[in-house]
Design an enzyme around this catalytic site. Structure first.
Site, PDB file in Angstrom:
ATOM      1  N   CYS A  97       0.805  -1.227   0.000  1.00  0.00           N
ATOM      2  CA  CYS A  97       0.000   0.000   0.000  1.00  0.00           C
ATOM      3  C   CYS A  97       0.839   1.278   0.000  1.00  0.00           C
ATOM      4  O   CYS A  97       0.338   2.341  -0.372  1.00  0.00           O
ATOM      5  CB  CYS A  97      -0.919   0.034   1.220  1.00  0.00           C
ATOM      6  SG  CYS A  97      -1.722  -1.535   1.579  1.00  0.00           S
ATOM      7  N   HIS A 106      -2.590   7.930   6.545  1.00  0.00           N
ATOM      8  CA  HIS A 106      -2.890   6.729   5.784  1.00  0.00           C
ATOM      9  C   HIS A 106      -4.393   6.461   5.866  1.00  0.00           C
ATOM     10  O   HIS A 106      -5.046   6.238   4.859  1.00  0.00           O
ATOM     11  CB  HIS A 106      -2.080   5.553   6.313  1.00  0.00           C
ATOM     12  CG  HIS A 106      -2.192   4.324   5.480  1.00  0.00           C
ATOM     13  ND1 HIS A 106      -1.721   4.262   4.194  1.00  0.00           N
ATOM     14  CD2 HIS A 106      -2.731   3.103   5.742  1.00  0.00           C
ATOM     15  CE1 HIS A 106      -1.946   3.059   3.691  1.00  0.00           C
ATOM     16  NE2 HIS A 106      -2.564   2.339   4.617  1.00  0.00           N
ATOM     17  N   HIS A 133      -9.456   3.104  -0.953  1.00  0.00           N
ATOM     18  CA  HIS A 133      -8.045   2.737  -0.784  1.00  0.00           C
ATOM     19  C   HIS A 133      -7.487   2.329  -2.140  1.00  0.00           C
ATOM     20  O   HIS A 133      -7.872   1.307  -2.713  1.00  0.00           O
ATOM     21  CB  HIS A 133      -7.939   1.596   0.223  1.00  0.00           C
ATOM     22  CG  HIS A 133      -6.535   1.298   0.639  1.00  0.00           C
ATOM     23  ND1 HIS A 133      -5.443   1.915   0.095  1.00  0.00           N
ATOM     24  CD2 HIS A 133      -6.037   0.419   1.567  1.00  0.00           C
ATOM     25  CE1 HIS A 133      -4.343   1.447   0.648  1.00  0.00           C
ATOM     26  NE2 HIS A 133      -4.677   0.536   1.552  1.00  0.00           N
ATOM     27  N   SER A 193      18.165  40.114 -58.456  1.00  0.00           N
ATOM     28  CA  SER A 193      19.016  41.288 -58.562  1.00  0.00           C
ATOM     29  C   SER A 193      19.939  41.393 -57.337  1.00  0.00           C
ATOM     30  O   SER A 193      20.732  40.497 -57.079  1.00  0.00           O
ATOM     31  CB  SER A 193      18.150  42.538 -58.742  1.00  0.00           C
ATOM     32  OG  SER A 193      18.946  43.658 -59.055  1.00  0.00           O
TER      33      SER A 193
END
Length: 1003
Positions: free
Chosen positions: A176, A312, A351, A620
Site C-alpha cells: 500500500c 494513511h 483505498h 538582382s
C-alpha cells in the site's frame, strides 16, 4: 527556511474515482464529494459476479470506480492492436498519466532531459493473472511477450522506453505504500545526483470490472462501502482504482530553469516495522513514528511545525489508533492543542492500494496551492478516544482557509503505510513565491501550435485551450505560446493559430474546435522528413520605410544579426540598414545594402528556428544575400559590395522601371533602343527599364491598349544601358573581393540555371549581373524542379513568392515580412513557420518564444483511443476471457481480413499468421513495415517459429527486420518457400540419380 533537502514538484497528473484529472480531483475534494460508487445489479451482472455471491447479505456493492479504465491511446505510444490488447490496463493508464505529468511540468514528452528517472509501482491485477494462465495467449504472442506486457515489474521500463527517458528506471513494490516509497526513492536519487528529473508515483487497477466485496467483521473492508477514517463509526475501507505521478527536480534547478513549481518536498523517510507489531499485516507504531521523525529531521524541522497531516487513514479501529498514537508521539509536547489538522483521501476515493500514497500527496499539493484545507468526508463525529483534550490533532471535517503562519510558510506531511510494514512519510512545503518580473511588451503576434493523433483530438485540444484562456487568472498569450512550443510533442495531426491578442486567439481556437477538419493540416510524417524550402531573396522594389522594424523588436535572433550588419556598414562609412533609424530614405544607395542586411537577418531568424534552405534564388541585389548563404561571399564583403553597387547605381542618369503583365515574348513588341527588358519575373510578368521619358511614353501607350502595368518605386533604370557608365568601376570593386564556390545550390537570375563554381568565382559574372536582365522566372522554375520544398521569401513584400508559385505550379509559398508596408511582419513570419511545422518541417522552438515568456500549466493532451477491455481469470479448461468495463463500450470498427488481398493460398495463410501477431486493421496496413504495424524483435521470433511449426516455412528472423512492407514480406516468404521447395526437389532428384547409379554399379 533552508535545507539541503529541497526538491520541487514541478508537475503532476492523476486519474482517480470521479476525476479524470487533477482539476476535477480538486473540485471534488474542495466540495467534500464522496466519489465512491454504489454498484447496481446491472453493474454486477455485466461484471460477471455470481448472483449467489452478490445476493449474500454481507456482499458490499461499492467501489472507487475509475472511468473507462480500459480506454487507451495505443497509437500514441506505438502499440499495435495485439500488443495493446495484451497490455495490462495498469500499464496503459500509467503511460498516459506519465505523459500528462511531463506536460504539466512543462516538459515535452519524448524530449525530456537525458537524465530523467522513473520510479513507479502497481498492484497485482486479474488481467496479469489471467494472462499468465492463458496458454493460447502465450501461443499467439510468446511467453516473453505475455510477461513483458502484463507483469507490473515492467511498469517503469515501459514508461522509460516509450517516452525515451534515459535515467534510472525502477519498479517499486511495498504494497500500500508503493507510490510514496517511489517518491522517496526518486527524491534520494535526485539528491545523490543519479538523475536530474524524476517521475514518481503508482497505479492500482486490480480489475476493470465493477465488483464489490464480501464484508468480514474485523477485516479491512467496511460494512457499508464507505470509509470513515478517525470517526466514531469507522469500520474499515474499500478498494478504489487510480493512478498518479509527480515530476520532481532539485529546487535550485527548477528555479534556474523557470519550471512551474507546485510544491516543495522538504524531507522524506522510509522505515520498516520489523517484527515490532502483533502480526505481519498489523500496523507498527514504532516504524510509523520513526518515519515521521526522520522525515522532519531531514527537512531540518520539527514535526510539531506541521499544520496539516495527510494520514494513511484506512478507517480500521487498530489502524487509526496506531497512526494517531504514532503521530502524537512524534510531535512530542511542543505542538499546540488542535494546531494540526488531519485527514485522509480514502474517505473520498477509497483505498488505492499501490497508488494510495501518491493520491494523498497530490491532494496535499493541491491544498497548498489553493490555501485550503479540505474536509474528510463521511465522518459525523471524530472518535473521542483518538482526540483527547490537549491533542495536537484535529480532524478536518469541513473546508476551511489555510492561513500562513506568521513569518512562515504552509507545511504539511503525508504518510503511507504498507501491508508488511513499510512506512513512508514526506514533508511538503508550499511553493516559493515566484519573483515578480516586469513583462515584456506584447509582441506583434504569437504562434500557438497544436498537435495530436487525430483531427478530433486537435479540435478537443483547441476547445480545452480556449476554455483555459477564458478562465480567471488565465496565462498570457506569450506564456501560452512558449508552453505549446517547447513543452508539447509534435504529433501527426497539426494545426496552428497566430494571433496578436487574446481575443483573436480565442476566435481562431473556437474555429478549430468547431470541427475536426477546420484548419487542421493533413497528417504528417516524422519531423524533418519534409523537403527543405527554397529561399527567395528580394530585390529592390518592395521595401518600405519601417521594413524589418517589427521583426527587430520581436525576435532577438533577427535583431542581433541586423545589428551586426549595421556595425559592418557603419564602420565602413556606409548607411545604417535599420530603416527606421535612417530617416525617410528612398534612394538606391541606401536600399541596396539595407536589403541585403535585412535578408541576412531573416536568414539568421529562420536558421535559429531550424529552417535552412535546400536551394537559394536571389533577385538582382538579392543574389548577394544568396552568395553569403551559399558561401560564395562572406557577410562583410557582400554588404560592402552591395553598398558600392547601390552608390554607383545612384550616380547613373535618372530612369524609370515599369512592371507589365505580359509574357516575355509579348514584351518584345514594347522594347527598343531606349526601353529594354530588365526582368522576367513570371509567365506573364516582365519589367521594362530605360530613360524616364521613354518609359513614361510607353506607359501611355500601354494604358491606351489596356495592358496592365505599374511603375516601380525606383528612380533609376536598373538592368539597362543606363548602368553601363559605372560597370568598369564596379568590376574593380568586385575584383578586390574574395569569391568562393557555392556550398549549396544557387539558381542564377542571370542565366536562369544553377550557378556554376566558375561563374560564382568570376568577377565578370557579378559585373554583368548589374547590367543584364533578371531571369527570375527561369531561375525559380529550375530551383523548383531541383528542390521539391516550399518557396520562402526572405525580403520585404511577397512579390517573389507570388511570382514563384506561378512559375512552379502547385508549390506552396510564404513571405517573411508580410505584404503590407510594415504591417504584420511577425504575423507573416509566424504564419509561415506554423505552416511549415504543420507539414513536417523540424522546428527548433528554443528561439521562437518571447525571451521573458514562461512555461505554464495548460490543458493536457486529450487522450483518445479505443476500449481494449482486459483479461479475467477463467476456469482451467478454458482460455482467459476478455472483460468489458461496466458500461458497454461503443462498437469498434471490425477489421477487414487482409488475407483476402492475396489470391495465392499460401500468401493468404502467411498474412493471417502475421495478422494474428500484429492485429492488422485492414488492407492499408499491408503497406506498413513490420515495425510500423506494431511488430518488434520478440514478436518476430514468435512469427518465425509459427511459420516453421504451422506452415513448414523456414526463414531467418532478420527478414522481418528488413525495411519491407507487410505485402513485400509476404511475397518474400512465399518466394522463400518456393525456392526451398525447388531446392528440395532438385536434391531429391540428385539423390534418386545417385541411388540409381549406385544400383547399376552394384549390378
Amino acid at each position: 527556511m533552508t535545507s539541503d533537502y529541497s526538491l520541487a514538484i514541478v508537475g503532476m497528473s492523476g486519474r482517480f474515482p470521479g476525476a479524470r484529472d487533477t482539476g476535477e480531483f480538486w473540485a471534488g475534494l474542495e466540495a467534500g464529494v464522496c466519489s465512491l460508487t454504489d454498484l447496481t445489479a446491472e453493474d454486477l451482472a455485466q461484471a460477471g459476479v455470481d448472483p449467489a455471491l452478490s445476493g449474500h447479505r454481507d456482499y458490499v456493492a461499492a467501489k472507487g470506480v475509475l472511468a473507462e479504465p480500459d480506454r487507451f491511446d495505443a497509437d500514441l505510444f506505438g502499440f499495435g492492436a495485439v500488443e495493446a490488447a495484451a497490455l495490462d490496463p495498469q500499464h496503459r493508464v500509467l503511460l498516459e498519466t506519465a505523459w500528462a505529468a511531463l506536460e504539466d511540468a512543462g516538459i515535452a514528452p519524448r524530449s525530456a532531459a537525458a537524465r530523467t528517472g522513473v520510479y513507479v509501482g502497481g498492484s497485482l491485477t486479474e488481467h496479469s493473472v489471467a494472462a499468465y494462465g492463458d496458454p493460447s495467449l502465450a501461443e499467439r504472442i510468446g511467453e516473453m511477450q505475455v510477461r513483458l506486457l502484463s507483469d507490473r515489474e515492467f511498469l517503469a521500463a515501459w514508461i522509460s522506453y516509450r517516452l525515451a527517458l534515459e535515467g534510472p528506471s525502477l519498479t517499486v513494490q511495498t504494497a500500500c505504500s508503493t507510490s510514496l516509497a517511489a517518491v522517496h526513492l526518486a527524491a534520494q536519487a535526485l539528491l545523490a545526483g543519479e538523475c536530474d528529473t524524476a517521475l514518481a508515483g503508482g497505479v492500482s487497477i486490480a480489475s476493470i470490472r465493477r465488483t464489490g466485496y464480501l464484508y468480514r467483521e474485523g477485516g479491512v473492508g467496511s460494512p457499508d462501502g464507505r470509509c470513515r477514517p478517525f470517526d466514531e463509526a469507522a469500520a474499515g475501507t474499500l478498494s478504489g482504482d487510480g493512478a498518479g505521478i509527480v515530476v520532481l527536480r532539485r529546487l535550485e534547478d527548477a528555479i534556474a530553469d523557470g519550471d512551474p513549481i507546485r510544491a516543495v518536498i522538504r524531507g522524506s523517510a522510509l522505515t520498516s516495522d520489523g517484527n515490532g507489531k502483533v502480526g505481519f499485516a498489523a500496523p507498527g507504531p514504532g516504524g510509523q513514528r520513526r518515519a515521521i521523525a526522520e522525515a522532519w529531521a531531514a527537512a531540518g524541522l520539527d514535526p510539531a511545525d506541521a499544520q496539516y497531516l495527510e494520514m494513511h487513514g484506512t478507517g480500521t479501529v487498530l489502524g487509526d489508533q496506531v497512526e494517531i498514537a504514532s503521530v502524537t508521539d512524534a510531535m512530542g509536547g511542543a505542538a499546540a492543542p488542535g494546531g494540526c489538522a488531519i485527514g485522509s483521501v480514502k474517505s473520498n476515493i477509497g483505498h488505492l492500494d499501490a497508488a494510495a500514497g501518491v493520491a494523498g500527496l497530490i491532494k496535499v499539493v493541491l491544498m497548498l496551492e489553493h490555501g485550503t484545507v479540505v474536509p474528510t468526508v463521511n465522518v459525523s463525529r471524530p472518535h473521542p478516544d483518538l482526540f483527547a483534550p490537549g491533542s495536537p490533532l484535529r480532524l478536518a471535517t469541513e473546508a476551511a482557509p489555510w492561513p500562513r503562519p506568521a513569518g512562515g510558510t504552509r507545511l504539511a506531511g503525508v504518510t503511507s503505510v504498507g501491508l508488511g510494514g513499510t512506512n513512508v512519510h514526506v514533508v511538503l512545503e508550499e511553493a516559493p513565491v515566484a519573483p515578480v518580473t516586469p513583462g515584456a511588451p506584447a509582441r506583434g503576434a504569437e504562434l500557438l501550435p497544436l498537435s495530436a493523433g487525430t483531427g478530433e483530438q486537435v479540435a478537443a485540444l483547441a476547445r480545452d485551450l480556449a476554455a483555459a484562456l477564458r478562465a480567471p487568472g488565465a496565462p498570457s498569450l506569450a506564456d501560452t505560446a512558449r508552453t505549446l512550443q517547447t513543452a508539447r510533442a509534435g504529433l501527426g495531426r497539426r494545426a496552428w493559430v497566430v494571433a496578436g491578442d487574446r481575443a483573436a486567439a480565442l476566435t481562431a481556437l473556437d474555429t478549430l474546435a468547431a470541427g475536426p477538419r477546420a484548419g487542421v493540416a493533413a497528417e504528417v510524417g516524422d519531423d524533418g522528413t519534409a523537403p527543405a524550402p527554397v529561399f527567395l531573396f528580394s530585390g529592390q522594389s518592395g521595401q518600405y520605410p519601417d521594413a524589418g522594424r517589427q521583426l527587430y523588436d520581436d525576435f532577438p535572433l533577427f535583431r542581433d544579426e541586423l545589428d551586426a550588419c549595421a556595425d559592418v556598414l557603419l564602420s565602413a562609412g556606409g548607411p545604417d540598414p535599420r530603416p527606421w533609424r535612417a530617416g525617410e530614405r528612398s534612394d538606391t544607395g541606401y536600399w541596396q545594402p539595407a536589403l541585403v542586411a535585412l535578408e541576412l537577418a531573416a536568414v539568421r531568424l529562420w536558421a535559429g528556428w531550424g529552417i535552412t534552405p535546400a536551394a537559394v534564388v536571389g533577385h538582382s541585389v538579392g543574389e548577394y544575400t544568396a552568395a553569403v548563404v551559399s558561401g560564395v561571399m562572406d557577410r562583410s564583403d557582400a554588404l560592402l559590395l552591395a553598398a558600392a553597387r547601390g552608390s554607383l547605381m545612384e550616380r547613373t542618369a535618372p530612369g524609370r522601371m515599369l512592371a507589365v503583365a505580359v509574357s516575355e515574348q509579348e514584351a518584345a513588341a514594347f522594347t527598343g533602343p531606349q526601353v529594354e527588358l530588365a526582368a522576367v519575373n513570371g509567365p506573364r510578368s516582365v519589367v521594362l527599364s530605360g530613360p524616364a521619358a521613354a518609359v513614361e511614353a510607353l506607359a501611355d501607350g500601354l494604358a491606351a491598349k489596356r495592358v496592365p502595368f505599374r511603375f516601380l518605386g525606383v528612380d533609376r533604370a536598373f538592368h539597362s544601358a543606363l548602368m553601363e557608365p559605372v560597370l568598369a568601376e564596379f568590376a574593380g570593386r568586385v575584383g578586390a573581393v574574395r569569391l568562393g564556390v557555392p556550398r549549396l545550390p544557387v539558381f542564377s537570375t542571370v542565366t536562369g540555371a544553377r550557378l556554376t563554381p566558375g561563374e560564382a568565382a568570376d568577377p565578370a559574372y557579378w559585373t554583368g549581373q548589374l547590367r543584364g536582365p533578371v531571369r527570375y522566372r527561369d531561375a525559380v522554375a529550375a530551383a523548383g524542379e531541383a528542390a521539391p520544398g516550399p518557396l520562402l521569401e526572405l525580403g520585404p513584400g511577397n512579390a517573389l513568392v507570388a511570382q514563384g508559385r506561378r512559375s512552379v505550379p502547385g508549390r506552396r509559398g510564404h513571405a517573411t515580412f508580410g505584404t503590407a508596408a510594415g504591417a504584420g511582419e511577425s504575423t507573416a513570419a509566424l504564419r509561415a513557420l506554423g505552416d511549415l511545422w504543420s507539414r513536417g518541417h523540424a522546428v527548433d522552438w528554443t528561439g521562437v518564444p518571447a525571451p521573458t515568456a514562461h512555461r505554464v500549466r495548460l490543458p493536457a493532451h486529450p487522450f483518445a483511443g479505443r476500449r481494449w477491455g482486459a483479461l479475467v481469470p477463467a476456469a482451467p479448461s478454458r482460455p482467459a476471457a476478455p472483460a468489458e468495463a461496466a458500461a458497454p463500450a461503443p462498437a469498434e470498427p471490425q477489421p477487414v481480413d487482409c488475407a483476402e488481398e492475396f489470391d495465392d493460398g499460401l500468401a493468404a495463410r502467411v498474412t493471417r499468421l502475421l495478422d494474428e501477431a500484429l492485429g492488422l486493421t485492414g488492407p492499408d496496413d499491408l503497406d506498413l513495415t513490420y515495425f510500423a504495424a506494431g511488430g518488434d524483435s520478440l514478436t518476430a521470433v514468435q512469427v518465425v517459429g509459427r511459420l516453421r511449426d504451422d506452415l513448414g516455412i523456414e526463414i531467418p528472423v532478420t527478414l522481418l527486420l528488413e525495411k519491407l512492407t507487410i505485402r513485400q514480406l509476404v511475397e518474400r516468404v512465399v518466394a522463400t518457400e518456393a525456392e526451398s521447395r525447388e531446392a528440395d526437389d532438385l536434391f531429391s532428384s540428385l539423390l534418386e540419380g545417385l541411388e540409381e547409379e549406385g544400383g547399376d554399379a552394384a549390378g
